[in-house]
Write an enzyme that holds these catalytic residues in place. Structure first.
Site, PDB file in Angstrom:
ATOM      1  N   GLU A 173     -54.847  79.832   8.316  1.00 28.17           N
ATOM      2  CA  GLU A 173     -55.064  78.563   8.197  1.00 28.17           C
ATOM      3  C   GLU A 173     -56.565  78.140   8.891  1.00 28.17           C
ATOM      4  O   GLU A 173     -56.398  77.920  10.146  1.00 28.17           O
ATOM      5  CB  GLU A 173     -54.493  77.007   9.107  1.00 28.17           C
ATOM      6  CG  GLU A 173     -54.862  75.759   8.578  1.00 28.17           C
ATOM      7  CD  GLU A 173     -54.512  74.291   8.673  1.00 28.17           C
ATOM      8  OE1 GLU A 173     -55.302  73.577   8.898  1.00 28.17           O
ATOM      9  OE2 GLU A 173     -53.339  74.480   8.825  1.00 28.17           O
ATOM     10  N   ARG A 195     -63.528  71.988   9.540  1.00 27.79           N
ATOM     11  CA  ARG A 195     -64.214  70.989  10.481  1.00 27.79           C
ATOM     12  C   ARG A 195     -65.404  71.546  11.076  1.00 27.79           C
ATOM     13  O   ARG A 195     -66.144  70.252  11.553  1.00 27.79           O
ATOM     14  CB  ARG A 195     -63.133  71.120  11.369  1.00 27.79           C
ATOM     15  CG  ARG A 195     -61.832  70.433  10.913  1.00 27.79           C
ATOM     16  CD  ARG A 195     -60.957  70.224  12.698  1.00 27.79           C
ATOM     17  NE  ARG A 195     -59.028  70.494  12.347  1.00 27.79           N
ATOM     18  CZ  ARG A 195     -58.378  70.338  13.180  1.00 27.79           C
ATOM     19  NH1 ARG A 195     -59.205  70.705  14.722  1.00 27.79           N
ATOM     20  NH2 ARG A 195     -57.451  70.141  13.437  1.00 27.79           N
ATOM     21  N   LYS A 210     -47.262  68.777   5.192  1.00 31.07           N
ATOM     22  CA  LYS A 210     -48.006  68.468   7.151  1.00 31.07           C
ATOM     23  C   LYS A 210     -47.393  67.553   7.953  1.00 31.07           C
ATOM     24  O   LYS A 210     -47.831  66.244   7.572  1.00 31.07           O
ATOM     25  CB  LYS A 210     -48.837  68.731   7.341  1.00 31.07           C
ATOM     26  CG  LYS A 210     -49.690  69.222   8.544  1.00 31.07           C
ATOM     27  CD  LYS A 210     -51.365  69.812   8.275  1.00 31.07           C
ATOM     28  CE  LYS A 210     -52.259  69.328   9.894  1.00 31.07           C
ATOM     29  NZ  LYS A 210     -53.504  69.495  10.176  1.00 31.07           N
TER      30      LYS A 210
END
Length: 214
Positions: free
Chosen positions: A43, A47, A131
């Site tokens: 993943e 960011r 999630k």
């Protein structure tokens, strides 16, 4: 890749590294180091500005790894990560606009949930794999057990504060398909190119998962 196949791949991997990368040129070596340690799902979060290029590099050059886009928070990012080669998408929360964009793009999605209200919105949209974030701050395994009462159909990937020290308490829950964490990919190891360390951490995590889940 359809959603069923993507979820099966996440579940088989068991521990999903959450990558925050500053230099996209390190992405390919990083992914190879993770695969060498038994972790074949990566993943890459958005960011940092390098995230999209890192995701694309892994998708293009590391066929043994499943590239997942993380921290997707706007509809515009959905097309960007699809074009970059993402096979699945993860977000820190739930957004109807992002949900619609992902359905149109045909990409599997794990929206972030932390409360019963979040779960209600996810289920209403047909999203039953999510999630659980931020896992430890949101109450950890006891909170997941509580949410599974009113939402028995939901399955989760807890992320946020998960590490080798508490991996077992999450994986002991049948509604948990996998866990996510950044401890496999320390920023200093990526910056220094310490791929042997990344492989060692990946191997430890993979072995711990196999021991717990068989």
């Amino acid at each position: 890749m359809d959603e069923t196949a993507a979820i099966a791949r996440l579940e088989a991997c068991g521990v999903i590294p959450v990558v925050v990368i500053e230099d996209a040129s390190r992405a390919i070596d990083l992914a190879h180091a993770l695969v060498a340690g038994g972790i074949d799902v990566v993943e890459v979060t958005l960011r940092r500005p390098a995230g999209l290029a890192a995701l694309e590099a892994i998708a293009r050059s590391v066929p043994g790894a499943l590239p997942v886009a993380g921290t997707v928070v706007t509809p515009a990012q959905v097309q960007q990560v699809k074009d970059a080669g993402a096979k699945a998408v993860v977000s820190p929360g739930f957004s109807e606009a992002v949900d619609e964009a992902l359905k149109a793009a045909g990409l599997p999605w794990l929206p972030g949930v932390a409360t019963a209200s979040d779960c209600m919105r996810a289920v209403a949209a047909g999203r039953i794999v999510a999630k659980f974030f931020p896992a430890e701050t949101a109450g950890g395994p006891p909170a997941l057990k509580a949410l599974s009462g009113p939402f028995p159909q939901m399955r989760f990937c807890p992320t946020g504060g998960v590490g080798l020290n508490n991996l077992g308490s999450y994986l002991a829950l049948p509604q948990v398909i996998c866990v996510g964490g950044s401890w496999l990919v320390p920023a200093d190891a990526i910056a220094s190119g310490d791929w042997a360390r990344v492989t060692r951490l990946a191997k430890e995590a993979s072995e711990a998962f196999r021991a717990l889940r068989g």
